[in-house]
Write a protein that holds these residues in place. Structure first.
Motif, mmCIF file in Angstrom:
data_model
loop_
_atom_site.group_PDB
_atom_site.id
_atom_site.type_symbol
_atom_site.label_atom_id
_atom_site.label_comp_id
_atom_site.label_asym_id
_atom_site.label_seq_id
_atom_site.Cartn_x
_atom_site.Cartn_y
_atom_site.Cartn_z
ATOM 1 N N VAL A 1 0.840 -1.201 0.000
ATOM 2 C CA VAL A 1 0.000 0.000 0.000
ATOM 3 C C VAL A 1 0.869 1.242 0.000
ATOM 4 O O VAL A 1 0.612 2.211 -0.723
ATOM 5 N N LEU B 1 0.486 2.935 -3.517
ATOM 6 C CA LEU B 1 -0.645 3.856 -3.404
ATOM 7 C C LEU B 1 -0.210 5.184 -2.789
ATOM 8 O O LEU B 1 -0.384 6.249 -3.378
ATOM 9 N N LEU C 1 1.108 8.924 -4.902
ATOM 10 C CA LEU C 1 0.149 10.025 -4.765
ATOM 11 C C LEU C 1 0.622 11.063 -3.754
ATOM 12 O O LEU C 1 -0.100 12.022 -3.477
ATOM 13 N N LEU D 1 0.919 10.838 -0.574
ATOM 14 C CA LEU D 1 -0.017 10.877 0.555
ATOM 15 C C LEU D 1 0.591 10.201 1.783
ATOM 16 O O LEU D 1 -0.112 9.604 2.579
ATOM 17 N N ALA E 1 -3.979 4.604 6.930
ATOM 18 C CA ALA E 1 -4.061 3.601 5.862
ATOM 19 C C ALA E 1 -3.611 2.237 6.378
ATOM 20 O O ALA E 1 -4.235 1.202 6.089
#
Lengths: 190, 193
Positions: B59, B63, B67, B69, B76
């Motif tokens: 992740v 992900l 991004l 993030l 998360a």
């Protein structure tokens, strides 16, 4: 900001889908009916029904079509509850299986007990405390009154004592049974 | 290869998550009364920890990092861990009803095991790659299992020992854990981390 919300939402949705799929894929074939029948039985584990305990009896009612009138400790109330649950006709208790008795507790005469541990092995709910060659005793709160310990005792020092009706155990007497059951007065005490 | 082996030894013994890093103390204290439940808990945690370490790594890399993030890492990872635990529970219930019965309430409680989140975050902090993350998670889990089972064995003996009244219960357990932690300090310097 917007991207963050979308990313976390996507991640959650992804896991949600995965778990939803897993819930379908790994569904357990546990039989909820057996659980519900088991919760209606008195859990004395007395085996008077001819099965090793309450849960095996519940399983047998479902899978082998065993009769619902084989539980003496439960008496008419249990038979009626089972009949309601399973949509079967209530019938009187099978006399071969025993008779309805008021709830009793096993009491060991500690003077006589020789500490043979036979009753400990017979007890289905581990309510008897003791060790080899030492006096045994019954934990009254755990005893279900199944009488399984009475038979193995070589010196006959176990007695079944009826529970006295106290303020906390007294119940209104049940209405007279109209289903033809053996509306025993004993149930009224219990 | 030797790099991976040293990570494994380091996490199991030298930087043991429970006794050296003091993570995951709640199951260590709560579920260690009986050897049987401790073993079950250790097995379930091993599975979850390893899987969660790998999933959080994926992740993070595929992900969160693209991004930008990474500030959402903690939430998360908590999401990942919760999903992995839930998945494990379903899997265990299906494949081993007996184990499911033994673990009972403890299985969902792995979600709140700080060692699981700790491993995921430390993996990022120490910039491990995929394989290193996997080994780090596995090592942490094995270390957790080791001390959990050792501790349960000790506590089973403690239960019948004649402990002075003021020390009975949680206090003697904590003292024992402290002594075990001192023992594990002896491993320091075994592997250069």
């Amino acid at each position: 900001m917007f991207l963050a919300i979308v990313a976390i939402a996507t991640l959650s949705a992804g896991f949600g889908l995965l778990l939803g799929f897993a819930a379908v894929r790994f569904r357990t074939e546990g039989d909820p009916v057996v659980d519900r029948i088991d919760s209606l039985l008195p859990q004395t584990q007395c085996a008077q029904c001819g099965f090793p305990g309450c849960r095996p009896y519940a399983a047998a009612i479902v899978s082998e079509g065993a009769d619902i009138n084989r539980c003496p400790p439960g008496g008419d109330a249990t038979i009626r509850a089972l009949a309601d649950l399973l949509d079967r006709e209530p019938k009187p208790l099978d006399p071969e299986r025993g008779v309805v008795k008021p709830r009793a507790v096993a009491v060991i005469d500690e003077e006589v007990c020789i500490g043979c541990t036979l009753c400990i092995q017979a007890c289905p709910v581990d309510a008897i405390l003791g060790a080899g060659k030492l006096m045994h005793t019954v934990i009254a709160d755990e005893c279900t009154g199944c009488e399984l310990c009475v038979e193995p005792c070589p010196v006959d020092c176990i007695d079944m004592i009826e529970e006295p009706v106290t303020l906390s155990t007294w119940r209104w007497p049940q209405p007279v049974d109209s289903t033809g059951g053996s509306g025993s007065p004993a149930r009224q005490a219990g | 290869m030797s790099e991976l082996a040293s990570i494994l030894v380091a996490t199991v013994l030298v930087n043991n998550f429970v006794l050296v890093k003091f993570l995951g103390l709640c199951p260590f204290m709560g579920v260690s009364r009986k050897l049987e439940t401790a073993t079950g808990m250790a097995l379930a945690t091993t599975f979850v920890l390893t899987l969660a370490a790998v999933c959080s790594y994926l992740v993070n890399v595929y992900l969160l990092r693209p991004l930008e993030l990474e500030y959402l890492r903690t939430i998360a990872f908590i999401l990942v861990i919760a999903a992995v635990v839930q998945f494990t529970e379903m899997l265990v219930e299906k494949t081993s009803p007996l184990l499911h019965q033994v673990l009972g309430i403890y299985l969902p409680l792995i979600t709140t095991n700080c060692a699981v989140l700790g491993v995921a975050l430390l993996n990022i902090q120490e910039s491990h790659n995929f394989l290193e993350s996997l080994i780090y998670g596995l090592g942490a889990a094995l270390g957790f299992s080791l001390v959990m089972i050792l501790f349960a064995g000790i506590r089973e003996r403690l239960a019948v020992a004649d402990v002075p009244a003021p020390f009975r219960g949680a206090s003697i357990a904590l003292i024992t854990a402290g002594l075990m932690a001192l023992g594990f300090m002896g491993f320091a310097g075994l592997v250069k981390v």
